[in-house]
Write a protein that holds these residues in place. Structure first.
Motif, short mmCIF file in Angstrom:
data_model
loop_
_atom_site.label_atom_id
_atom_site.label_comp_id
_atom_site.label_asym_id
_atom_site.label_seq_id
_atom_site.Cartn_x
_atom_site.Cartn_y
_atom_site.Cartn_z
N ASN A 154 15.73 0.56 0.12
CA ASN A 154 17.06 1.09 -0.22
C ASN A 154 18.10 0.52 0.73
OD1 ASN A 154 15.38 2.91 -1.74
ND2 ASN A 154 17.20 4.16 -1.91
N GLY A 185 1.72 3.61 2.81
CA GLY A 185 2.58 4.75 2.42
C GLY A 185 3.90 4.32 1.85
N THR A 211 2.52 -4.98 -5.42
CA THR A 211 3.09 -3.61 -5.41
C THR A 211 3.96 -3.45 -4.15
OG1 THR A 211 1.30 -2.58 -4.15
CG2 THR A 211 0.96 -2.75 -6.51
N LYS A 256 10.36 -1.54 -2.85
CA LYS A 256 11.78 -1.90 -2.64
C LYS A 256 12.29 -1.26 -1.36
CE LYS A 256 13.67 1.90 -5.45
NZ LYS A 256 13.85 2.90 -4.40
N ILE A 300 -3.20 -5.99 1.40
CA ILE A 300 -2.37 -6.45 2.52
C ILE A 300 -1.08 -5.65 2.49
CG2 ILE A 300 -1.18 -8.41 3.58
CD1 ILE A 300 -3.10 -10.26 2.01
N ASP A 315 7.79 0.06 -7.81
CA ASP A 315 9.23 -0.14 -7.61
C ASP A 315 9.65 -1.60 -7.55
OD1 ASP A 315 9.46 2.59 -7.52
OD2 ASP A 315 10.47 2.66 -5.58
N SER A 326 4.86 5.07 -9.98
CA SER A 326 4.23 3.95 -9.27
C SER A 326 2.71 4.11 -9.26
CB SER A 326 4.76 3.87 -7.83
OG SER A 326 6.07 3.38 -7.85
N THR A 375 10.11 10.16 3.00
CA THR A 375 10.44 11.31 2.15
C THR A 375 10.10 12.59 2.87
OG1 THR A 375 9.85 9.92 0.29
CG2 THR A 375 10.06 12.26 -0.16
N ALA A 386 0.83 -1.20 0.00
CA ALA A 386 0.00 0.00 0.00
C ALA A 386 0.87 1.26 0.00
CB ALA A 386 -0.96 0.00 1.19
N THR A 446 7.27 6.50 0.79
CA THR A 446 6.90 7.92 0.87
C THR A 446 6.89 8.40 2.33
OG1 THR A 446 5.67 7.60 -1.16
CG2 THR A 446 5.22 9.62 0.00
C1 LIG Z 1 14.16 8.69 1.04
C2 LIG Z 1 13.37 8.61 -0.23
C3 LIG Z 1 12.95 9.78 -0.83
C4 LIG Z 1 12.19 9.72 -2.00
N1 LIG Z 1 11.76 10.89 -2.54
C5 LIG Z 1 10.96 10.86 -3.63
C6 LIG Z 1 10.46 12.07 -4.20
O1 LIG Z 1 10.72 13.18 -3.72
N2 LIG Z 1 9.69 11.97 -5.31
C7 LIG Z 1 9.39 10.76 -5.90
O2 LIG Z 1 8.65 10.74 -6.89
N3 LIG Z 1 9.87 9.62 -5.39
C8 LIG Z 1 10.64 9.64 -4.27
N4 LIG Z 1 11.15 8.48 -3.77
C9 LIG Z 1 10.81 7.21 -4.44
C10 LIG Z 1 9.37 6.80 -4.11
O3 LIG Z 1 9.16 6.87 -2.71
C11 LIG Z 1 9.09 5.40 -4.61
O4 LIG Z 1 9.35 5.34 -6.00
C12 LIG Z 1 7.64 4.99 -4.38
O5 LIG Z 1 7.30 5.06 -3.01
C13 LIG Z 1 7.40 3.57 -4.85
O6 LIG Z 1 6.08 3.23 -4.59
P1 LIG Z 1 5.62 1.70 -4.55
O7 LIG Z 1 4.20 1.73 -4.14
O8 LIG Z 1 5.99 1.04 -5.81
O9 LIG Z 1 6.52 1.01 -3.42
P2 LIG Z 1 6.79 1.38 -1.89
O10 LIG Z 1 6.62 2.81 -1.62
O11 LIG Z 1 8.11 0.74 -1.59
O12 LIG Z 1 5.62 0.60 -1.11
C14 LIG Z 1 5.66 -0.79 -0.94
C15 LIG Z 1 4.48 -1.24 -0.11
O13 LIG Z 1 4.52 -2.68 -0.01
C16 LIG Z 1 4.49 -3.07 1.37
N5 LIG Z 1 5.20 -4.36 1.47
C17 LIG Z 1 6.49 -4.66 1.15
N6 LIG Z 1 6.74 -5.96 1.36
C18 LIG Z 1 5.58 -6.50 1.84
C19 LIG Z 1 5.19 -7.81 2.27
N7 LIG Z 1 6.03 -8.85 2.25
N8 LIG Z 1 3.94 -7.97 2.73
C20 LIG Z 1 3.06 -6.94 2.78
N9 LIG Z 1 3.37 -5.70 2.38
C21 LIG Z 1 4.62 -5.48 1.91
C22 LIG Z 1 5.12 -1.89 2.10
O14 LIG Z 1 4.76 -1.89 3.48
C23 LIG Z 1 4.47 -0.74 1.33
O15 LIG Z 1 3.15 -0.55 1.74
C24 LIG Z 1 11.89 8.48 -2.59
C25 LIG Z 1 12.33 7.29 -2.00
C26 LIG Z 1 13.05 7.35 -0.83
C27 LIG Z 1 13.52 6.07 -0.17
#
Ligand SMILES: Cc1cc2nc3c(=O)[nH]c(=O)nc-3n(C[C@H](O)[C@H](O)[C@H](O)COP(=O)(O)OP(=O)(O)OC[C@H]3O[C@@H](n4cnc5c(N)ncnc54)[C@H](O)[C@@H]3O)c2cc1C
Length: 300
Positions: free
Chosen positions: A111, A35, A106, A109, A30, A269, A281, A41, A9, A38
């Motif tokens: 870092n 967040g 979804t 990753k 799940i 990601d 994303s 961030t 999420a 994010t």
């Molecule tokens: C410090 C930092 C600063 C950033 N700043 C920016 C910015 O200014 N602008 C920008 O566009 N991007 C920024 N990014 C990148 C951006 O945050 C990511 O590209 C974006 O959050 C990816 O979204 P996502 O939903 O794909 O994955 P994520 O945000 O990684 O979300 C993954 C989700 O999956 C859940 N999850 C993981 N594994 C499991 C599991 N086994 N079971 C259940 N749940 C699980 C997590 O709890 C989370 O809810 C930044 C990243 C970081 C680390």
């Protein structure tokens, strides 16, 4: 038996959930933590419609938007495995088992961190992990980039247009990034490359003031206002096996968000899509659910 389970999420999972709700799908989300990245961030300055919004406020808005469609999220649950169960998929978490006809993964990753003193304390106070997101803060400043792979070199080349001086630090004897990137960085008078150099500590009181490094047994302090740690990331994809992953262990998807397993879609990601950004994303999350919706309709 749900029609759809969305794992994660973050921006991708929340957007996927909003689309699933608006399609009146019977679905469950799940997530370990709503967040995702994010939450880490400080300020987001590249999400359309907001000149600047803090990561926390953006997550609060995401949460509010999703809750308008009812409470669909099992937060605090971690997916341990995903298995095919006949025509459906069984998702096992640390708390229970759920079944669905289709999945959207979804899970994002994580870092990699340096694990040196000062890193955690000065996170978002000069220590950053995403040059695309935070490089513009460092106009005419001295900065350090840690990591000589493609991510590190990409950060150096972004900062080259903004910062006054960039120190590229790598613990290995040779930079591992693509030759063309290394040559481009080395040709800039602003860039100083320090190989065989290990970061010992990130210095600073309220904000970063520099780093302490070790090079061939000698210690040195490099003054800098910013430190970008670009030593790679780990996709959260270990709970699913027998699915095509690339060498980085990202889930391989096609332009229709399909993975190598029929009925399993992925976004954000955790996938092989290159731009790791919130807005990307979100878009990918929307696409994945629309593809899953069509898939389920065709099956029925
Ligand atoms: C410090 C930092 C600063 C950033 N700043 C920016 C910015 O200014 N602008 C920008 O566009 N991007 C920024 N990014 C990148 C951006 O945050 C990511 O590209 C974006 O959050 C990816 O979204 P996502 O939903 O794909 O994955 P994520 O945000 O990684 O979300 C993954 C989700 O999956 C859940 N999850 C993981 N594994 C499991 C599991 N086994 N079971 C259940 N749940 C699980 C997590 O709890 C989370 O809810 C930044 C990243 C970081 C680390």
């Amino acid at each position: 038996m749900y029609e759809l389970i969305i794992i994660g999420a973050g921006p991708a999972g929340i957007t996927a959930s909003i689309y699933a709700a608006r399609k009146k799908m019977d679905f469950l989300v799940i997530a370990k933590e709503v967040g995702g990245q994010t939450n880490w961030t400080l300020n987001v300055e590249n999400y359309t419609g907001f000149q600047m919004i803090s990561g926390r406020d953006l997550v609060a808005n995401f949460r509010k938007h999703l809750s308008g469609y009812g409470d669909r999220v099992k937060e605090g649950e971690s997916v341990r495995s995903v298995e095919k169960a006949g025509e459906a998929f069984k998702v096992k978490t640390n708390k229970g088992e759920y079944e669905a006809k289709a999945l959207v993964i979804t899970s994002g990753k994580i870092n990699k961190v340096l694990n040196v003193p000062g890193e955690n304390r000065l996170r978002n106070k000069g220590v950053f992990y995403c040059a695309t997101c935070d490089a513009p803060i460092f106009q005419d400043a001295d900065v350090v980039v840690v990591g000589g792979g493609n991510s590190g070199l990409d950060a150096v080349l972004q900062l080259e247009k903004i910062a006054k001086k960039i120190y590229l630090v790598d613990s290995q004897p040779k930079l591992m990034a693509d030759h063309v990137l290394v040559e481009k960085a080395k040709s800039s008078p602003k860039v100083e490359v320090l190989v065989n150099t290990r970061v010992l500590e990130i210095l600073g009181d309220k904000f970063v003031s520099g780093i302490r490094v070790e090079h061939e047994g000698k210690e040195r302090t490099i003054p800098a206002e910013g430190v970008f740690i670009e030593i790679g990331w780990t996709p959260s994809s270990d709970f699913i096996e027998n699915i095509a992953k690339n060498p980085k262990t990202e889930l391989m998807i096609n332009c229709n968000s399909e993975t190598s397993i029929e009925g399993v879609f992925a976004a954000g990601d955790v996938t092989s899509v290159p731009a790791k950004q919130i807005i990307v994303s979100c878009g990918e999350g929307a696409k994945a659910v629309l593809a899953a919706f069509e898939y389920l309709n065709r099956k029925e």
